[in-house]
Motif scaffolding. Structure first.
Motif, short mmCIF file in Angstrom:
data_model
loop_
_atom_site.label_atom_id
_atom_site.label_comp_id
_atom_site.label_asym_id
_atom_site.label_seq_id
_atom_site.Cartn_x
_atom_site.Cartn_y
_atom_site.Cartn_z
N ASP A 180 -0.61 -23.20 22.22
CA ASP A 180 0.08 -24.34 21.62
C ASP A 180 0.94 -25.10 22.63
O ASP A 180 1.55 -26.12 22.28
CB ASP A 180 0.95 -23.88 20.44
N ASP A 181 0.99 -24.61 23.88
CA ASP A 181 1.62 -25.35 24.96
C ASP A 181 0.60 -26.08 25.83
O ASP A 181 1.00 -26.83 26.75
CB ASP A 181 2.43 -24.40 25.85
N LEU A 182 -0.69 -25.87 25.57
CA LEU A 182 -1.74 -26.38 26.45
C LEU A 182 -2.43 -27.61 25.88
O LEU A 182 -2.52 -27.79 24.66
CB LEU A 182 -2.79 -25.30 26.72
N CYS A 183 -2.92 -28.43 26.79
CA CYS A 183 -3.79 -29.55 26.45
C CYS A 183 -5.13 -29.32 27.14
O CYS A 183 -5.21 -29.36 28.37
CB CYS A 183 -3.18 -30.87 26.90
N PHE A 184 -6.17 -29.04 26.36
CA PHE A 184 -7.50 -28.79 26.91
C PHE A 184 -8.27 -30.11 27.04
O PHE A 184 -8.32 -30.89 26.10
CB PHE A 184 -8.29 -27.85 26.01
N GLY A 234 2.91 -29.09 30.28
CA GLY A 234 4.16 -29.55 30.87
C GLY A 234 4.60 -30.90 30.39
O GLY A 234 4.18 -31.40 29.34
N GLY A 235 5.44 -31.54 31.20
CA GLY A 235 6.07 -32.80 30.82
C GLY A 235 5.07 -33.92 30.62
O GLY A 235 4.15 -34.09 31.41
N GLY A 236 5.26 -34.68 29.54
CA GLY A 236 4.45 -35.86 29.30
C GLY A 236 3.08 -35.61 28.74
O GLY A 236 2.30 -36.55 28.54
N ILE A 237 2.73 -34.34 28.46
CA ILE A 237 1.40 -33.99 27.98
C ILE A 237 1.49 -33.48 26.54
O ILE A 237 2.40 -32.72 26.19
CB ILE A 237 0.76 -32.90 28.88
N LYS A 238 0.54 -33.87 25.69
CA LYS A 238 0.50 -33.37 24.32
C LYS A 238 0.27 -31.86 24.32
O LYS A 238 -0.53 -31.33 25.09
CB LYS A 238 -0.61 -34.06 23.53
N VAL A 290 -5.77 -41.29 31.32
CA VAL A 290 -6.25 -40.75 30.04
C VAL A 290 -5.07 -40.79 29.07
O VAL A 290 -4.39 -39.78 28.85
CB VAL A 290 -6.82 -39.34 30.22
N LYS A 291 -4.84 -41.94 28.46
CA LYS A 291 -3.65 -42.14 27.63
C LYS A 291 -3.61 -41.28 26.38
O LYS A 291 -2.53 -40.88 25.94
CB LYS A 291 -3.52 -43.62 27.28
N PRO A 292 -4.75 -40.96 25.74
CA PRO A 292 -4.68 -40.14 24.52
C PRO A 292 -4.07 -38.76 24.70
O PRO A 292 -3.64 -38.16 23.72
CB PRO A 292 -6.14 -40.05 24.08
N ILE A 293 -4.05 -38.23 25.93
CA ILE A 293 -3.46 -36.90 26.11
C ILE A 293 -1.97 -36.96 26.43
O ILE A 293 -1.31 -35.92 26.52
CB ILE A 293 -4.19 -36.10 27.22
N LEU A 294 -1.42 -38.16 26.60
CA LEU A 294 -0.02 -38.30 26.95
C LEU A 294 0.85 -38.17 25.70
O LEU A 294 0.54 -38.70 24.63
CB LEU A 294 0.23 -39.66 27.61
N ALA A 295 1.97 -37.47 25.84
CA ALA A 295 2.88 -37.28 24.72
C ALA A 295 3.63 -38.58 24.43
O ALA A 295 3.93 -39.35 25.36
CB ALA A 295 3.87 -36.17 25.04
#
Length: 481
Positions: free
Chosen positions: A140-144, A413-417, A476-481
């Motif tokens: 739940d901390d990762l963006c695949f 990390g920072g800025g990532i969903k 890749v804007k869709p993965i940015l928080a």
């Protein structure tokens, strides 16, 4: 250097001796202002106007799994392969894709499902293989990103491409580009540090071109930290030379270099002096950073037993956390051993065991210290692996060839969903069916999180303006928080 210039320098040396030996020489003062972090971050090029916009992160930790982990054994679950075990890869799926010389001569391409089981974990319901049990606690901390792709089908051009933006050596590494653009936040440490490890032998070699500065000033090249008593070659003073003597020598050398620069205008002279000065400061800062003796037992327990062995992946993950605490801008870990053309079920277990616990510990350790919010961690290889077996397929043994059309990386990390999956492959993990992400797109996104417009981070060389993403890449804007 001409004889006249040599005479000029020598004539001036005597009247400068007093000033230089007291540490107040003009050359030392000029160098001090050059290295001052007050005007811009140390070593950054002020002409670039960076950052271009507010950054989401301060630093990057790139865990590059050299040799290319199989997405089919780790994160990209494909149950259809279980139903089609041993059947030939349909031509409608392959679509005439070129193969490496290692499997092009095969008369058939028998599909091989992973022998390892998958399950979903966390609120995100992310698929993870049983090979990576520790990963399940941090999904739940990762963006695949399951839809990465590259054009390069062999290791050397592929790993060079993902590190430098070009398949041929000679271009600056991503870490060098970041150092050139943003400089260092810690004047006593390099902006770009490289750590090397391996879990099994006989894998693809790694070359210094992967962390080279290429054609940008040499002060931005990656500095390799090795295990053992001498982590950086030639850092320590030779026998008979103490710290005071070295300081005096550097003051003399700074002034001589200043005089030479005025005559030849070679910027590499200043870069070389910056490196000498950095080495002098690192004599104190590096041993302190590499000293793990003060880490409590619970930290070693978190990273696993290998973390007590210098040079292992686990020890390097722990060291990466310490380097992050020291505000090193770009921390590059290379872990070798993932090239499994045969005997994959056994060998990938060795590799997974070597990275699972320490990688998870790194994320949790950064998080508990408040460092994950302004750090980006990346985990992945240079391409993927084939869904068919290279060579003979048996019930419990097979190998996988190189596959550039799709592979999986994760970011945290920072800025990532968080707890997010982007992109999708077909039922065979052979072709991308949704949201493709090119290597240049990943590079552009990393720079974006650092506050850099990848199209504006450029360096003019031999009449051409170069950049990490060449003439491509999109964030890749869709993965940015």
């Amino acid at each position: 250097m001409t004889n006249d210039l040599q005479d000029s320098i020598h004539d001036q040396m005597s009247r400068r001796t007093f000033l230089q030996s007291s540490g107040l020489g003009l050359g030392a003062a000029a160098l001090s202002s050059l290295l001052s972090p007050n005007a811009t971050a140390a070593g950054a090029d002020p002409g670039l106007g960076l950052p271009h916009f507010p950054a989401k992160i301060k630093r990057v930790i790139y865990l590059l799994q050299s040799g290319a982990p199989s997405q089919l054994e780790t994160f990209d679950y494909k149950p259809k392969l279980e139903q089609m075990w041993g059947q030939n890869l349909p031509e409608s799926v392959r679509k005439g894709q070129r193969l490496t010389g290692m499997s092009a001569s095969q008369s058939s391409f028998p599909l091989a499902a992973s022998v390892y089981k998958f399950a979903q974990f966390g609120k995100s319901r992310s698929w993870v293989s049983e090979l990576l049990p520790h990963h399940t606690s941090m999904v739940d901390d990762l963006c695949f990103i399951k839809s990465m792709y590259t054009e390069h089908i062999n290791h050397d051009p592929a790993v060079t491409f993902i590190q430098t933006g070009n398949q041929i050596g000679g271009r600056p590494s991503m870490g060098s580009w970041v150092s050139y653009g943003l400089g260092s936040e810690n004047k006593n440490m390099p902006a770009f540090v490289v750590l090397l490890s391996r879990a099994r032998g006989g894998d693809q070699p790694l070359y210094a071109k992967l962390w080279s500065n290429g054609f940008i000033p040499s002060t931005h090249q990656g500095v390799v930290f090795r295990s053992g008593p001498d982590p950086i070659f030639y850092l320590n003073n030779p026998e008979g030379v103490d710290k005071t003597s070295r300081r005096t020598m550097l003051n003399y050398l700074a002034k001589m270099s200043e005089d030479q620069y005025k005559h030849v205008l070679d910027p590499e002279i200043n870069s070389r002096m910056q490196q000498y000065e950095m080495a002098y400061r690192m004599q104190t800062s590096v041993p302190e950073t590499l000293d793990l003796s003060k880490e409590p037992d619970y930290i070693f327990d978190m990273y696993g037993p290998e973390s007590r062995k210098p040079g292992t992946y686990a020890a390097n993950c722990l060291l990466a956390r310490k380097l992050a605490e020291k505000d090193v801008r770009f921390i590059q870990l290379y872990h070798q051993g993932w090239d499994q053309h045969g005997n994959l079920p056994k060998d990938i277990k060795i590799m997974a065991d070597s990275v699972d616990q320490p990688t998870t510990a790194l994320i949790k350790d950064l998080k508990q210290r408040g460092l994950l919010d302004d750090t980006l961690v990346i985990f992945g290889g240079e391409f993927g692996r084939t869904n068919y077996s290279q060579g003979k397929l048996t019930k419990d043994n097979y190998g996988r060839d190189h596959h550039p059309r799709c592979f999986t990386v994760w970011l945290a990390g920072g800025g990532i969903k968080k707890g997010f999956t982007y992109g999708e492959t077909d039922d065979f993990s052979y072709n991308i069916v949704k949201e493709p992400v090119h290597v240049h797109d990943l590079q552009a996104t990393i720079l974006h999180l650092l506050g850099i417009d990848h199209e504006k981070l450029v360096y003019k060389f031999q009449g051409r303006r170069y950049r990490l993403t060449d003439v491509a890449g999109k964030v890749v804007k869709p993965i940015l928080a």
